[in-house]
Design an enzyme around this catalytic site. Structure first.
Site, PDB file in Angstrom:
ATOM      1  N   GLU A 141       0.704   2.639   1.395  1.00 47.91           N
ATOM      2  CA  GLU A 141       1.028   2.656  -0.043  1.00 47.91           C
ATOM      3  C   GLU A 141       1.985   3.813  -0.351  1.00 47.91           C
ATOM      4  O   GLU A 141       1.704   4.680  -1.197  1.00 47.91           O
ATOM      5  CB  GLU A 141      -0.252   2.711  -0.891  1.00 47.91           C
ATOM      6  CG  GLU A 141      -1.087   1.451  -0.726  1.00 47.91           C
ATOM      7  CD  GLU A 141      -2.181   1.225  -1.777  1.00 47.91           C
ATOM      8  OE1 GLU A 141      -2.464   2.137  -2.575  1.00 47.91           O
ATOM      9  OE2 GLU A 141      -2.748   0.111  -1.786  1.00 47.91           O
TER      10      GLU A 141
ATOM     11  N   GLU B 109      -5.029  -4.747   3.165  1.00 49.02           N
ATOM     12  CA  GLU B 109      -6.082  -4.428   2.197  1.00 49.02           C
ATOM     13  C   GLU B 109      -6.227  -5.603   1.246  1.00 49.02           C
ATOM     14  O   GLU B 109      -5.256  -5.983   0.573  1.00 49.02           O
ATOM     15  CB  GLU B 109      -5.761  -3.158   1.397  1.00 49.02           C
ATOM     16  CG  GLU B 109      -5.901  -1.893   2.224  1.00 49.02           C
ATOM     17  CD  GLU B 109      -5.705  -0.609   1.419  1.00 49.02           C
ATOM     18  OE1 GLU B 109      -6.037  -0.591   0.215  1.00 49.02           O
ATOM     19  OE2 GLU B 109      -5.220   0.368   2.011  1.00 49.02           O
TER      20      GLU B 109
HETATM   21  O1  AHR Z   1      -9.284   0.670  -0.337  1.00 48.28           O
HETATM   22  C1  AHR Z   1      -9.266   1.714  -1.266  1.00 48.28           C
HETATM   23  C2  AHR Z   1      -7.864   2.233  -1.532  1.00 48.28           C
HETATM   24  O2  AHR Z   1      -7.113   1.239  -2.147  1.00 48.28           O
HETATM   25  C3  AHR Z   1      -7.048   2.600  -0.323  1.00 48.28           C
HETATM   26  O3  AHR Z   1      -7.322   3.871   0.148  1.00 48.28           O
HETATM   27  C4  AHR Z   1      -5.638   2.515  -0.852  1.00 48.28           C
HETATM   28  O4  AHR Z   1      -4.715   2.215   0.143  1.00 48.28           O
HETATM   29  C5  AHR Z   1      -5.735   1.444  -1.915  1.00 48.28           C
HETATM   30  O5  AHR Z   1      -5.128   1.829  -3.085  1.00 48.28           O
END
Ligand code: AHR
Length: 522
Positions: free
Chosen positions: A201, A324
């Site tokens: 991110e 994710e």
């Molecule tokens: O999964 C929780 C968080 O969500 C992670 O650390 C981040 O990459 C995302 O914003």
């Protein structure tokens, strides 16, 4: 699960079955054709990956308790969790973050544990991180559960040299100072880590960069990702989320020749409001429908990003890595909000099955994915409390979907599919994946999203003579907000599914409301 509750669930599923066979007119009818001789793309087992971040009780307490713990453990890893992960055949685990990755300095986590520095986990609750779980501990875990490591490396607060040296420490088999340091720390052979993330991110917690800046930085870092001792690398660039297609396009244009994958993140927020996401327990049909409906957006997002990638990579050499995904609700009442703990209901299990169907459908482009997160965080597979452990409904979906690991996606025509309507909105009531394994067996997973209406599904298999249905399993419950608890850990669990009939090459199955079934056809 209490015996009484188990008996009730059994009677419920049995009643559904009798109801269908005696009064089939009540079940809504659906019709599907699977073309078993049309293989579309490989469904990589890596789509079923997990994500374990240094966040709350995701690592500490969740899997790592240390050798001196009273909780039964093997080399410091809890035995109950190890066994549950082995049973799930977890193909890969992404670590150490998430946002944590871009503040993690790998040298903090090697050498004698009592000499490791204590840092502050500034992203997640400002707690002290004693670094007792570091590179060796993570990679030993991967060996114990037979999973591939995916290491997200620090771009936001690191340097290309730090990344290059971590790779040398991990993968070099010669006599360099770093390779010998690894040996002094107890590991002779290089691990041969293949999958690495180059930042996480980077548009947000990973450095708040513009895409122009990150693309340049990515090229710089990627230049120093050397393949030590012949260990091939698979580099994943930080992608963006939802409909942020321009980021992906720019990355492909500027750095597509230096990456093997680009990531995409998508979280289902039931209310669509990040400040009040909705509870993970005791919710009504509003939030059930909203959660299920929003999970369908993954299809639009994957297709949208893939279209932009096609401009530069029509052959689909660069993978989309959905590293994710999952449902993100309000924190479970009474827990530290920085720890992102939530319960996990039947709704969440269905969000998992629907999402996995979408990722499977796009497996020509999506070759890796990681649900967020493995233990005690967000949409977890496993919840722990002291020495207690419970498998969530989402765990059971991943168990059912093992049937698709490393198989071929089959062409399917959803001929007639009913709708699940709620207030003035409607979505298709079914979601499914058909696949074929190397022995020619066909695996089918199918989800009924309706909380009210059973579905009768006629599946005609063309292009392959079928003999019998060798396996039928189902996850169902009485209510979409049903959960497993430490007191009642098997309230939702996989049951045998027998509610089908086979006539030539046509299977007719009867799915109870809110259920996910897996069938194996030979
Ligand atoms: O999964 C929780 C968080 O969500 C992670 O650390 C981040 O990459 C995302 O914003």
């Amino acid at each position: 699960m209490s015996q009484i509750r188990k008996a009730l669930l059994f009677i419920f599923i049995l009643c559904m079955q009798m109801h269908f066979f005696n009064n089939n007119a009540d079940a809504q009818q659906n019709r599907v054709v699977i073309n078993a001789d049309q293989e579309l793309s490989e469904i990589s087992k890596h789509i079923y990956g997990q994500f374990a971040e240094h966040l709350g009780r995701g690592i500490y307490g969740g899997i790592w308790v240390g050798e001196d713990s009273d909780i039964p453990n093997t080399e410091g890893y809890r035995n109950d969790v190890l066994q549950a992960l082995r049973d799930l055949e977890v193909p890969n685990v992404r670590w150490p973050g998430g946002c944590f990755a871009d503040e993690y300095h790998w040298k903090d986590g090697i050498g004698p544990a009592d000499e490791r520095p204590v840092r502050i986990n500034t992203h997640w609750g400002m707690v002290e991180e004693d670094n007792s779980f570091g590179t060796h501990e993570f990679l030993r875990l991967m060996e114990l559960i037979d999973a591939e490591p995916v290491i997200a490396m620090n771009v936001g607060s690191g340097t290309p040299r730090e990344m290059a040296r971590w790779l040398e420490y991990l993968n070099y088999d010669g006599e360099s100072t770093l390779a010998n340091m690894r040996r002094e720390n107890g590991r002779d052979e290089p691990w041969g880590v293949k999958y690495i993330g180059v930042g996480n991110e980077s548009w947000g917690c990973g450095g708040n960069m513009t895409v122009e800046f990150y693309a340049d930085l990515y090229r710089q870092y990627a230049t120093f990702t050397k393949e030590f001792s012949g260990h091939e690398l698979f580099r994943v660039a930080s992608g963006r989320y939802d409909t942020e297609y321009d980021w992906t396009e720019h990355m492909m244009q500027e750095a597509g020749d230096m990456m093997e994958g680009v990531s995409l993140h998508y979280y289902v927020i039931p209310t669509a409001d990040w400040d009040a996401k909705g509870p993970s327990i005791d919710f009504d049909e509003d939030l059930y429908f909203a959660g299920i409906q929003r999970s369908l957006l993954m299809d639009e997002y994957v297709q949208g990003h893939s279209n932009r990638m096609d401009k530069f990579d029509p052959e689909k050499n660069v993978a989309m890595v959905v590293d994710e995904w999952g449902i993100w609700t309000d924190p479970y009442p009474g827990t530290n909000p920085g720890f992102l703990e939530q319960q996990n209901s039947l709704r969440d299990a269905l969000i998992a099955s629907i999402t996995l169907d979408i990722l499977n459908k796009h497996s020509d482009r999506v070759r890796m994915a990681n649900i967020a997160q493995m233990i005690n965080v967000l949409q977890a597979m496993i919840l722990t409390d002291g020495d207690k452990m419970v498998k969530t409904p989402t765990y059971h979906v991943f168990d059912l979907y093992r049937i698709h690991h490393d198989t071929q996606l089959l062409h399917t025509h959803m001929m007639e599919i009913n709708e699940y309507s709620y207030e003035d909105e409607s979505i298709p009531v079914l979601s499914m994946t058909p696949s074929k394994n190397s022995d020619g067996q066909i695996g089918i997973t199918i989800t009924n999203k309706s909380p009210n209406t059973p579905q009768s599904v006629e599946i005609e298999i063309r292009g392959q003579q079928i003999g019998n249905l060798s396996e039928g399993r189902i996850l169902a419950a009485e209510h979409f907000a049903d959960i497993n608890t430490f007191e009642d850990p098997d309230r939702l669990t996989i049951e045998e599914f027998t509610n089908y009939s086979l006539n030539g090459n046509t299977i007719t199955l009867e799915l109870p409301p809110m259920s996910v079934a897996a069938l194996r056809v030979e």
